[in-house]
Design an enzyme around this catalytic site. Structure first.
Site, PDB file in Angstrom:
ATOM      1  N   SER A 623       0.844  -1.188   0.000  1.00 49.45           N
ATOM      2  CA  SER A 623       0.000   0.000   0.000  1.00 49.45           C
ATOM      3  C   SER A 623       0.889   1.250   0.000  1.00 49.45           C
ATOM      4  O   SER A 623       1.639   1.456  -0.947  1.00 49.45           O
ATOM      5  CB  SER A 623      -0.965  -0.025   1.189  1.00 49.45           C
ATOM      6  OG  SER A 623      -1.972   0.942   1.036  1.00 49.45           O
ATOM      7  N   ASP A 698      -8.596  -4.438  -6.682  1.00 50.50           N
ATOM      8  CA  ASP A 698      -8.244  -3.620  -5.528  1.00 50.50           C
ATOM      9  C   ASP A 698      -9.098  -2.343  -5.514  1.00 50.50           C
ATOM     10  O   ASP A 698      -8.994  -1.519  -6.420  1.00 50.50           O
ATOM     11  CB  ASP A 698      -6.751  -3.263  -5.598  1.00 50.50           C
ATOM     12  CG  ASP A 698      -6.244  -2.592  -4.338  1.00 50.50           C
ATOM     13  OD1 ASP A 698      -7.051  -2.009  -3.599  1.00 50.50           O
ATOM     14  OD2 ASP A 698      -5.018  -2.631  -4.108  1.00 50.50           O
ATOM     15  N   HIS A 730      -7.432  -5.289  -1.782  1.00 49.08           N
ATOM     16  CA  HIS A 730      -6.186  -4.597  -1.450  1.00 49.08           C
ATOM     17  C   HIS A 730      -5.221  -5.497  -0.693  1.00 49.08           C
ATOM     18  O   HIS A 730      -4.014  -5.243  -0.694  1.00 49.08           O
ATOM     19  CB  HIS A 730      -6.499  -3.350  -0.625  1.00 49.08           C
ATOM     20  CG  HIS A 730      -5.335  -2.424  -0.461  1.00 49.08           C
ATOM     21  ND1 HIS A 730      -4.582  -1.975  -1.517  1.00 49.08           N
ATOM     22  CD2 HIS A 730      -4.784  -1.868   0.643  1.00 49.08           C
ATOM     23  CE1 HIS A 730      -3.626  -1.178  -1.082  1.00 49.08           C
ATOM     24  NE2 HIS A 730      -3.723  -1.100   0.221  1.00 49.08           N
TER      25      HIS A 730
END
Length: 753
Positions: A623, A698, A730
């Site tokens: 991320s 995602d 994600h």
């Protein structure tokens, strides 16, 4: 000859004892969530503990036990069999399947012997004094986002994007207008773009839910989110024979966002009034709070630029705006994350939380004493604020309040969790409102998660640290010794050969700020060898990678890579959490720049260690950490040789409005910042081996980030590697998570080792 056989036998026994005592190596199945042996190797917990007023109870599969706060001894309150017998004897529930477990049951009513639980699409209450079913609320089989109100024994819930309330004697009532008798093809009665009763603003600003019961249960405040004007992001489901378009509503930075309004539903009249806040397109509506008399509702409203917050009151009966009680500005951003909390012994005063003095602290506001609201300067040197009510600071210092657990009304104390002892910990304190004195509750060491009893006399304390696998205790809030209920051991420590883990500090790139690091040496460390090293990085806001917990928060993969022969380093760089607003907001409008400088200091620290091969330094993160990993590989290509970037942000103009604009402003107002942080512009710098891994659908860092980066690399003539987990979001969960870490490990073993 007999003695010879005895001697040989004793040798064999000694050898087998030594073998039995040898500690084992671990696999990814042992250390990764989703692995077949993962939960067997984590310290056990004492689940199901909660408060029934001031009585500690434990919900188990077959029974609910009371736990003596002085001795820890238990006694049975109610059994699963009793409840199932009552269900069979009740006319409404007699056809229900038997209840299988009491682990999710609660005892919400202090002084009433009543258990509440969900079963067979119903909310059910059972009185274990009369042995009767006392509550049976019908819920839709697709119900979600349950919000039970003990004051009126009703439950709010959502079905699709619609909001309902189920109340005794009234049944199910839809709160929002239902536009169709049957759900449409998308599964929603009121359409996929209008959402009632769910969290809004993409869960920013502390928003985690969408319904808010009033103190006496006479009203329900709720969010209504209109997304009709928000662009659809075209996610594709490839599991169908012909791939199916399943778009997400995704407002990107600088683009049109959704509109949010706040409704108030009257349980008696069954009518809804909406707060008259004016045009909702230029603001975020956060931290909804109720006055104790239910006549006023409060909202902290934040402008689109997120640099001006106002605490606004509204009249519940009419929805009319009443007044602004407090406002705060900051040239970078203001981030309100906590609702008001009224004092139970003085309902004219409430606690407001703010970072205006550099750290999140508590301020007591008096609704009855008006002030002129002169502009004042915050202690952080940048914040300004206006107080329209008399305000008294309750806490101050270079530490922050993380949580308010509740109150001890008799002693007029607030029970808080804070970083006062260390930013690596959460400790519990009682805070005297009159004199500001704080009393430590529980051990000074480690991380403490606590539940407060109704009177505030006791807490259930769940305590872990780097040296304590787990201790669960009942502790009095006066700081004295309590009773231990449960002490865990650590199966990993007992049975497996683990690496040496240390923490320390290095200086940030500014030469002044101390940064915490965690260093893991390889298993069977040899100081005369040269080892490759990997930096595991996050580096972004609202995250901290190092705490005084088990293995200092090192993940299973970090331990596994140490077993594979790597030195593992993590540095909590500037921009990360729990160190105050200046530590975090130094990255404003230039995400990646200062954080990367600090990670480079970490790499230099590794190179200074005699046992690290300075030419073999890798980096991995997910991320924001994926953004950092890619950025480090492209900005410092001679330093970082191998990287694995998971779910990375590549271009912040593709990221969502609330988070993206808080830290970067809009692409229109900060073009240079967006350009510098756009990793496509650096695609030609890639020298080492970089793998990018994403979930195929995602919804957080949408696939467009990585796809456009691949195109930029193609045009620049560089060659990253790429892997997709189809239909994953994600993060990878379950068995996919084990596969993911096998894949990451193989990449480093192939190209860094």
């Amino acid at each position: 000859m007999k003695r010879l056989f005895q001697f040989i036998f004793l040798l064999c026994m000694a050898a087998s004892t030594i073998t039995a005592q040898e500690k084992k190596a671990y696999t990814l199945e042992d250390v990764i969530p989703g692995g077949s042996n993962y939960f067997n190797l984590t310290p056990k917990n004492m689940s199901g503990l909660q408060w029934w007023g001031d009585v500690c109870v434990r919900t188990e599969v077959e029974e609910i036990l009371s736990v003596n706060t002085k001795s820890g001894k238990t006694s049975t309150l109610v059994t699963l069999k009793e409840i199932n017998d009552a269900l069979q004897q009740n006319e409404t529930t007699k056809e229900f399947k038997p209840l299988r477990t009491l682990t999710s049951a609660s005892l919400p009513y202090a002084g009433r012997k009543e258990v509440v639980f969900r079963h067979n699409h119903h909310m059910i209450g059972y009185d274990f004094a009369t042995k009767q079913i006392t509550l049976c609320l019908n819920l839709n089989e697709r119900a979600a986002n349950f919000d039970f109100c003990k004051e009126n024994s009703s439950v709010a819930y959502t079905v699709g994007n619609d909001l309902y309330v189920s109340a005794p004697q009234k049944g199910n009532k839809p709160i929002n207008p239902i536009l169709a008798i049957c759900p449409n093809e998308n599964g929603y009665a009121s359409g996929p773009s209008i959402v009632y009763g769910q969290s809004v603003h993409r869960n920013e600003f502390g928003i985690m839910k969408g319904t808010f019961w009033s103190p006496k249960g006479n009203y329900l405040a709720f969010y209504r989110m209109d997304q009709t004007m928000v662009t659809d992001y075209p996610q594709v489901n490839t599991s169908t024979r012909i791939a199916t378009l399943e778009p997400d509503k995704y407002p990107m930075a600088g683009m049109t966002s959704h509109k949010v309004t706040v409704g108030v539903y009257d349980m008696r009249s069954e009518k809804t009034v909406y707060l008259q806040a004016g045009d909702p397109t230029d603001r975020y509506f956060t931290n909804i709070s109720w006055a104790p008399d239910e006549k006023t509702v409060y909202v902290i409203e934040l402008n689109r630029d997120q640099n001006h917050a106002q605490l606004v009151s509204y009249d519940v009966a009419s929805g009319k705006k009443l007044e602004v009680l407090y406002e705060e500005k900051h040239p970078k951003y203001v981030e309100p994350q906590h609702p008001l909390i009224f004092l139970p012994w003085d309902q004219s005063k409430f606690i407001y939380q703010s970072q205006r003095d550099g750290f999140n602290h508590l301020y007591l506001m008096d609704t009855q004493t008006k002030m002129y609201g002169d502009t004042q300067q915050g202690k952080d040197g940048e914040s300004t604020y206006n107080e329209y009510r008399k305000t008294t600071p309750l806490t101050e210092g270079n530490w922050l309040v993380q949580d308010v657990l509740g109150f001890n009304t008799d002693k007029k104390e607030i029970i808080i969790g804070s970083t006062e002892i260390s930013p690596l910990q959460t400790n519990i304190f009682s805070l005297n409102v009159k004199n500001g004195k704080r009393t430590l509750i529980g051990a000074e060491d480690g991380m403490h998660r606590a539940q407060l009893s109704a009177s505030g006399t006791y807490v259930i304390d769940n305590f872990t640290s780097a040296s304590v696998p787990r201790i669960v205790s009942i502790l009095p809030t006066n700081g004295k010794k309590g009773v231990e209920l449960f002490t865990a051991t650590d199966p990993m420590i007992e049975g497996y050969k683990l690496p040496e883990i240390t923490i320390g500090t290095i200086k940030a790139a500014d030469g002044e700020t101390d940064l915490y690091y965690r260093l893991i040496k390889p298993v069977d460390f040899d100081p005369n060898k040269k080892y490759p090293a990997i930096i595991y990085v996050y580096g972004g806001p609202h995250a901290q990678m190092i705490h005084n917990t088990r293995f200092y928060d090192a993940r299973g993969w970090d331990l596994y890579m140490a077993q594979q022969g790597y030195v593992m380093l993590t540095v909590d760089s500037r921009g990360s959490d729990n160190r105050g607003i200046k530590f975090e907001n130094c990255t404003f409008r230039q995400l990646g720049t200062e954080e990367m400088k600090d990670q480079v200091e970490g790499a230099k620290f590794l190179q200074s260690l005699p046992y690290v091969d300075g030419n073999k330094i890798g980096v991995h993160g997910w991320s924001f950490g994926g953004f950092m990993t890619t950025n480090l590989m492209l900005t410092y290509p001679d330093l970082f040789k191998v990287g694995v970037a998971g779910g990375p942000v590549i271009d912040w103009q593709f990221y969502e409005v609330m988070y993206g604009e808080r830290y970067m402003d809009t692409p229109q107002t900060n073009p240079e910042g967006y350009k510098e942080a756009n990793l496509r512009n650096k695609a030609g710098n890639l020298k080492g081996r970089l793998q990018i891994i994403i979930g195929g659908t995602d919804p957080t860092c949408v696939p467009q980030h990585s796809y456009t980066f691949l195109r930029a690399c193609i045009e620049a003539g560089t060659h990253p590697d790429f892997f997709v987990y189809p239909e994953d979001g994600h993060n990878m969960m379950g068995r996919d998570r084990v596969h993911l870490h096998e894949h990451i490990t193989r990449y480093f073993n192939d190209f860094l080792k």
